[in-house]
Design a protein around this motif. Sequence first.
Motif, PDB file in Angstrom:
ATOM      1  N   GLN A  51       0.842  -1.267  -0.066  1.00  0.00           N
ATOM      2  CA  GLN A  51      -0.111   0.168   0.072  1.00  0.00           C
ATOM      3  C   GLN A  51       0.767   1.296  -0.222  1.00  0.00           C
ATOM      4  O   GLN A  51       0.444   2.113  -0.757  1.00  0.00           O
ATOM      5  CB  GLN A  51      -1.076   0.190   1.118  1.00  0.00           C
ATOM      6  CG  GLN A  51      -2.191  -0.692   0.881  1.00  0.00           C
ATOM      7  CD  GLN A  51      -3.396  -0.414   1.968  1.00  0.00           C
ATOM      8  OE1 GLN A  51      -3.033  -0.293   3.293  1.00  0.00           O
ATOM      9  NE2 GLN A  51      -4.569  -0.097   1.607  1.00  0.00           N
ATOM     10  N   ASP A  52       2.009   1.133   0.791  1.00  0.00           N
ATOM     11  CA  ASP A  52       2.892   2.450   0.649  1.00  0.00           C
ATOM     12  C   ASP A  52       3.545   2.830  -0.628  1.00  0.00           C
ATOM     13  O   ASP A  52       3.650   3.814  -0.950  1.00  0.00           O
ATOM     14  CB  ASP A  52       3.843   2.345   1.990  1.00  0.00           C
ATOM     15  CG  ASP A  52       3.437   2.218   3.344  1.00  0.00           C
ATOM     16  OD1 ASP A  52       2.179   2.913   3.341  1.00  0.00           O
ATOM     17  OD2 ASP A  52       4.006   1.770   4.212  1.00  0.00           O
ATOM     18  N   TRP A  54       2.230   1.459  -3.473  1.00  0.00           N
ATOM     19  CA  TRP A  54       1.364   1.790  -4.620  1.00  0.00           C
ATOM     20  C   TRP A  54       0.847   3.155  -4.526  1.00  0.00           C
ATOM     21  O   TRP A  54       1.061   3.925  -5.395  1.00  0.00           O
ATOM     22  CB  TRP A  54       0.295   0.667  -4.382  1.00  0.00           C
ATOM     23  CG  TRP A  54      -0.904   0.995  -5.550  1.00  0.00           C
ATOM     24  CD1 TRP A  54      -1.721   2.208  -5.589  1.00  0.00           C
ATOM     25  CD2 TRP A  54      -0.955   0.339  -6.417  1.00  0.00           C
ATOM     26  NE1 TRP A  54      -2.382   1.720  -6.656  1.00  0.00           N
ATOM     27  CE2 TRP A  54      -2.030   0.938  -7.327  1.00  0.00           C
ATOM     28  CE3 TRP A  54      -0.289  -0.879  -7.140  1.00  0.00           C
ATOM     29  CZ2 TRP A  54      -2.631   0.317  -8.493  1.00  0.00           C
ATOM     30  CZ3 TRP A  54      -0.776  -1.139  -8.417  1.00  0.00           C
ATOM     31  CH2 TRP A  54      -1.847  -0.647  -8.977  1.00  0.00           C
ATOM     32  N   SER A  55       0.801   3.789  -3.386  1.00  0.00           N
ATOM     33  CA  SER A  55       0.617   5.114  -2.988  1.00  0.00           C
ATOM     34  C   SER A  55       1.535   6.051  -3.503  1.00  0.00           C
ATOM     35  O   SER A  55       1.211   7.049  -4.206  1.00  0.00           O
ATOM     36  CB  SER A  55       0.331   5.398  -1.468  1.00  0.00           C
ATOM     37  OG  SER A  55      -0.230   6.655  -1.391  1.00  0.00           O
ATOM     38  N   GLU A  56       2.806   5.852  -3.325  1.00  0.00           N
ATOM     39  CA  GLU A  56       3.988   6.595  -3.777  1.00  0.00           C
ATOM     40  C   GLU A  56       3.854   6.545  -5.462  1.00  0.00           C
ATOM     41  O   GLU A  56       4.173   7.634  -5.945  1.00  0.00           O
ATOM     42  CB  GLU A  56       5.244   5.851  -3.404  1.00  0.00           C
ATOM     43  CG  GLU A  56       5.690   6.164  -1.983  1.00  0.00           C
ATOM     44  CD  GLU A  56       6.304   7.540  -1.895  1.00  0.00           C
ATOM     45  OE1 GLU A  56       6.890   8.143  -2.870  1.00  0.00           O
ATOM     46  OE2 GLU A  56       6.488   7.860  -0.723  1.00  0.00           O
ATOM     47  N   THR A  58       1.489   6.673  -7.653  1.00  0.00           N
ATOM     48  CA  THR A  58       0.200   6.952  -8.044  1.00  0.00           C
ATOM     49  C   THR A  58       0.518   8.519  -8.415  1.00  0.00           C
ATOM     50  O   THR A  58      -0.259   9.111  -9.220  1.00  0.00           O
ATOM     51  CB  THR A  58      -0.954   7.332  -6.903  1.00  0.00           C
ATOM     52  OG1 THR A  58      -0.664   7.952  -5.707  1.00  0.00           O
ATOM     53  CG2 THR A  58      -1.328   5.800  -6.504  1.00  0.00           C
ATOM     54  N   PRO A  82      -5.276   5.536  -7.550  1.00  0.00           N
ATOM     55  CA  PRO A  82      -5.350   5.290  -6.219  1.00  0.00           C
ATOM     56  C   PRO A  82      -5.930   3.846  -5.733  1.00  0.00           C
ATOM     57  O   PRO A  82      -6.679   3.195  -6.772  1.00  0.00           O
ATOM     58  CB  PRO A  82      -6.003   6.074  -5.424  1.00  0.00           C
ATOM     59  CG  PRO A  82      -6.594   7.122  -6.423  1.00  0.00           C
ATOM     60  CD  PRO A  82      -5.951   6.672  -7.804  1.00  0.00           C
ATOM     61  N   THR A  84      -8.163   1.124  -2.816  1.00  0.00           N
ATOM     62  CA  THR A  84      -8.506   0.890  -1.558  1.00  0.00           C
ATOM     63  C   THR A  84      -8.887  -0.395  -1.210  1.00  0.00           C
ATOM     64  O   THR A  84      -9.073  -1.162  -2.216  1.00  0.00           O
ATOM     65  CB  THR A  84     -10.026   1.923  -1.285  1.00  0.00           C
ATOM     66  OG1 THR A  84     -10.895   1.286  -2.236  1.00  0.00           O
ATOM     67  CG2 THR A  84      -9.752   3.255  -1.314  1.00  0.00           C
TER      68      THR A  84
END
Length: 167
Positions: A51-52, A54-56, A58, A82, A84
Motif C-alpha cells: 500500500q505504501d 502503490w501510494s507513492e 500514484t 489510487p 482501497t
Amino acid sequence: MTVTDLIRQDLAAKPDGVLESIAESRGVPLEAVLACLEPDAALRVAGSLYQDIWSELTGWGEMTFVVHSRDGVFECKGSVPPGTEGRGYFNIHGDSPIGGHLRMDRCRSIYFIDRPFFGKRSCSVQFVNEEGGAMFKIFVGRNEDRSLKADQVARFEALREKHRAAA
C-alpha cells in the motif's frame, strides 16, 4: 552445479534478457531469478509494504503496467490510480486505463529492479506472489525517443533508497 549457479550463468550470458525465460528454462519461479540479480540491480522488500509503495507510484504520471504469463505479455500505459481495500481485494480505480481488483494479501515480496533490457536501462517495481511468480510489474515510463523519464527515474531511485535504508 546448482540451479542458482545455472541462473547466474544465464544472467551473465544475457544480462539484458527476459527474466521469465530464464525462470521457465530452469524450472523455477521468477523470484528465484530475481534473487540472483546483483544487489545494485534488485532490492527485495516485504510484500506487506504494497500500500505504501502503490501510494507513492500514484503521483508519477504515465507508466507501463505489465502482466507477464507463460501465454503472453499484457501492457497498459497510464497513471497508477489510487486503491482501497474492500471485500478481500485491493481495488484500483480512477481516471486511468489501469484498473481492477488485486489479491494483495498474496503479495509475498516487492522488487525494485534496475537493469538493462534489450540494451536499454529499465526500472520497474515488481510485485511477487506467494509462489514466487510475478503478480504484475510497473515500469518507469519512456519518452518518445525511448529514454526513461528522468523525473520518474529520480523518484524510483529515491523510493528504492528509502526502502534500502529501512531494510
